[in-house]
Design an enzyme around this catalytic site. Structure first.
Site, PDB file in Angstrom:
ATOM      1  N   TYR A 149      12.778  -3.758   0.714  1.00 40.52           N
ATOM      2  CA  TYR A 149      11.039  -3.863   0.585  1.00 40.52           C
ATOM      3  C   TYR A 149      10.468  -3.387  -0.707  1.00 40.52           C
ATOM      4  O   TYR A 149      10.658  -1.829  -0.641  1.00 40.52           O
ATOM      5  CB  TYR A 149      10.792  -4.196   1.219  1.00 40.52           C
ATOM      6  N   ASP A 244      14.696   4.222  -3.511  1.00 41.94           N
ATOM      7  CA  ASP A 244      13.843   3.320  -3.599  1.00 41.94           C
ATOM      8  C   ASP A 244      13.219   4.940  -1.986  1.00 41.94           C
ATOM      9  O   ASP A 244      13.791   4.360  -1.399  1.00 41.94           O
ATOM     10  CB  ASP A 244      13.182   2.088  -3.181  1.00 41.94           C
ATOM     11  N   LYS A 272       3.413   7.387  -1.453  1.00 42.23           N
ATOM     12  CA  LYS A 272       2.844   7.815  -0.405  1.00 42.23           C
ATOM     13  C   LYS A 272       2.632   8.967   0.309  1.00 42.23           C
ATOM     14  O   LYS A 272       1.458   9.537  -0.307  1.00 42.23           O
ATOM     15  CB  LYS A 272       4.055   7.515   1.260  1.00 42.23           C
TER      16      LYS A 272
HETATM   17  N1  HOZ Z   1       3.867  -3.019   2.590  1.00 42.76           N
HETATM   18  C1  HOZ Z   1       3.846  -1.982   3.548  1.00 42.76           C
HETATM   19  C2  HOZ Z   1       4.570  -0.610   4.958  1.00 42.76           C
HETATM   20  N2  HOZ Z   1       5.507  -1.514   4.533  1.00 42.76           N
HETATM   21  C3  HOZ Z   1       2.026  -1.259   4.021  1.00 42.76           C
HETATM   22  C4  HOZ Z   1       1.915  -2.291   4.820  1.00 42.76           C
HETATM   23  C5  HOZ Z   1      -0.205  -2.291   5.185  1.00 42.76           C
HETATM   24  O1  HOZ Z   1      -0.266  -1.496   3.701  1.00 42.76           O
HETATM   25  O2  HOZ Z   1      -1.026  -3.073   5.224  1.00 42.76           O
END
Ligand code: HOZ
Length: 432
Positions: A149, A244, A272
C-alpha cells in the site's frame, strides 16, 4: 479474565453519532472495525504504551497511531518541544531553520537520501515520488506489489493492501482506467514475475516501488535475495528502485530497511515516525534525481503546510530520542518476546499460526504459512483473527483491527506489558 469494567457505552453513543456525520463514522476506513466486527472504540487520550477510551478503559497499545509512537505516546520531551514551538506559531508557509535540522537528520540516517522534500503524509510522498520517477526516466510504467500500500492516490489503488485489503474491496470505483493502465503488479517476493514484466515492457518501466518489509498486508518480510534481486534488475533495465519506508523508516533500524538489509534504493518515501505523531511525509534520494524537483528543476510539487514547524519539531525530538544507544536492541528484544510468545501459545493450543518481528514491527497470521505474499496472507483464518482481536480488546490489549496491518511496539512498552499481553493471549487463544 475479561476486564469486569469493560463497558463501551460512551463509545457506542459517540460512534452512533459519528456515523451520521462522517462516512462509516471515521476519518480513515480501517478504524471502523468492519473486518473484525463489534463496537469500534472511541479514544480519549494516550500516554506511553497506553491508550484510554472515552469509557475510561485502559489498553496496552500495539497500534501506536499506526507507527509514529515509537518513543511512546505523548513523550514528555516531544510535548515540551511542541509547547515551545507552538508559542512561535503553527505554520509559516515559508522556510524555517527546523526544516534544515530535520532534513540533515534524515540525510545522515537514510543511506539513499542525499536530498529530501517534506510533504504532509505518506500518500503525498508516494504520489510525488511516482511523478518524479516518471519525470527522471521519461517512462510511464511502474511495478508495484500485490498487497503493498502506497497511499490512496489513483495510480496505486491496484491490488492494494491496508484498508483496501481489510475491507476486501475491488480496485476502487472512481479510479479511471487511464490512471492505472501503467501500474503493473507482481506478487511480493517473486523476482521471476518482476523479470517477466521487464521483459514484456522493454525500456518502458520507470521503476519498482515496494514496502521492503510489507506492513499493509500484515507483516511480511522479504525473502533472502529478493531486495538484492530487485536492485540488480532495476539497474539492468535502466529503472529506479523506490523503497516506501513510511512504516519501516526509523522503525526496523534507525536508517530503515535499507540500512537493515544493506540495499540502497534510488529514492525513498517516509512518513509516520519522522513527524513524531504530527502529519508529515517526505521523499528523498539521489541528488541528481531530486534536483528535478521544482524549483530546482521542472517536476512540480508543492504544499501550503509542508515543512510545518510543529511537525518538524516533533520529528526532530523523536529522532533525537531514537538515537539513544540500545533503542533498536530493546525494541527487538521486547517485540521478539511478544511475537514468539504469541506463536508459542497458539501452537500449544493447536492453532495453525505463523509470524514474527523485525525490531519493533510484528505480525501474526492464523495459517500455518509460510506467508511470502498477499495471496498467502489471505489464507489466514479471518474469523479466528476477529475473535482473537475482540478477546484481546476486552482484556485491555489494543491490536490493529485488521489482519492486514502490522503491529508496532515502542520503547515505552515494558517487559511487564508484554507479560500481561501474553497472559491475555493465553486466555483468548484457549477460547478460540
Ligand atoms: N492506512 C494506514 C495504516 N496502514 C492508517 C489507517 C488509519 O489511520 O486508520
Amino acid at each position: 479474565m475479561v476486564t469486569t469494567s469493560f463497558k463501551t457505552t460512551k463509545s457506542e453513543e459517540i460512534f452512533a453519532a459519528a456515523q451520521k456525520l462522517m462516512p462509516g463514522g471515521v476519518s480513515s476506513p480501517v478504524r471502523a472495525f468492519k473486518s473484525v466486527g463489534g463496537q469500534p472504540i472511541v479514544f480519549d487520550r494516550v500516554k506511553g504504551a497506553y491508550i484510554w477510551d472515552v469509557d475510561d478503559n485502559q489498553y496496552i497499545d500495539y497500534v501506536g497511531t499506526w507507527g509514529p509512537a515509537i518513543c511512546g505516546h505523548a513523550h514528555p520531551e516531544v510535548i515540551e518541544a511542541l509547547h515551545k514551538a507552538l508559542e512561535k506559531g503553527t505554520s509559516f508557509g515559508a522556510p524555517s531553520y527546523l526544516e534544515n535540522v530535520l532534513a540533515e537528520m534524515v540525510i545522515d540516517a537514510v543511506p539513499s537520501i542525499e536530498m529530501v522534500r517534506f510533504v504532509n503524509s505518506g500518500t503525498e510522498a508516494c504520489m510525488a515520488v511516482l511523478r518524479l520517477m516518471r519525470a527522471f526516466t521519461g517512462r510511464d510504467k511502474i511495478i508495484k506489489f500485490e498487497g503493498c500500500y502506497h497511499g490512496h492516490a489513483d495510480m496505486f489503488l491496484v491490488k492494494a493492501g491496508s484498508g483496501v485489503a481489510t475491507l476486501g474491496l475491488p480496485d476502487s470505483p472512481g479510479v479511471p482506467k487511464s490512471a492505472t493502465q501503467n501500474t503493473l503488479t507482481a506478487p511480493f517476493n517473486d523476482l521471476e514475475a518482476v523479470k517477466a514484466l521487464f521483459e514484456e515492457n522493454p525500456d518502458q518501466i520507470a521503476g519498482v516501488i515496494l514496502e521492503p518489509v510489507v506492513g499493509n498486508a500484515g507483516f511480511i518480510p522479504p525473502d533472502g535475495g529478493f531486495l538484492e534481486g530487485l536492485r540488480v534488475l532495476t539497474k539492468e533495465n535502466g529503472a529506479l528502485l523506490i523503497f516506501d519506508e513510511v512504516m519501516t523508516g526509523f522503525r526496523i533500524a534507525y536508517g530503515g530497511a535499507q540500512e537493515k538489509f544493506g540495499i540502497t534504493p534510488d529514492l525513498t518515501t517516509l512518513g509516520k515516525i519522522i513527524g513524531g505523531g504530527l502529519p508529515v511525509g517526505a521523499y528523498g534520494g539521489r541528488r541528481d534525481i531530486m534536483s528535478m524537483v521544482a524549483p530546482s528543476g521542472p517536476m512540480y510539487q508543492a504544499g501550503t503546510l509542508s515543512g510545518n514547524p510543529l511537525a518538524m519539531t516533533a520529528g526532530i525530538k523523536t529522532l533525537e530520542l531514537l538515537q539513544k544507544s540500545g533503542t533498536y536492541e530493546y525494541l527487538d528484544r521486547i517485540t521478539k518476546k511478544l511475537a514468539d510468545g504469541l506463536l508459542q501459545i497458539a501452537k500449544e493450543k493447536g492453532h495453525a499460526v505463523c509470524g514474527g518481528n523485525i525490531s519493533g514491527m510484528f505480525g501474526l497470521f492464523f495459517t500455518s504459512g509460510p506467508v511470502h505474499n498477499y495471496e498467502d496472507a489471505k489464507k489466514s483464518d479471518l474469523a479466528k483473527f476477529s475473535r482473537f482481536h475482540r478477546g484481546m480488546l476486552e482484556r485491555g490489549i489494543y491490536l490493529a483491527p485488521s489482519q492486514f496491518e502490522a503491529g508496532f511496539t515502542s520503547v515505552a512498552h515494558t517487559e511487564e506489558d508484554i507479560d500481561r499481553t501474553l497472559q491475555a493471549a493465553a486466555e483468548v487463544i484457549s477460547s478460540l
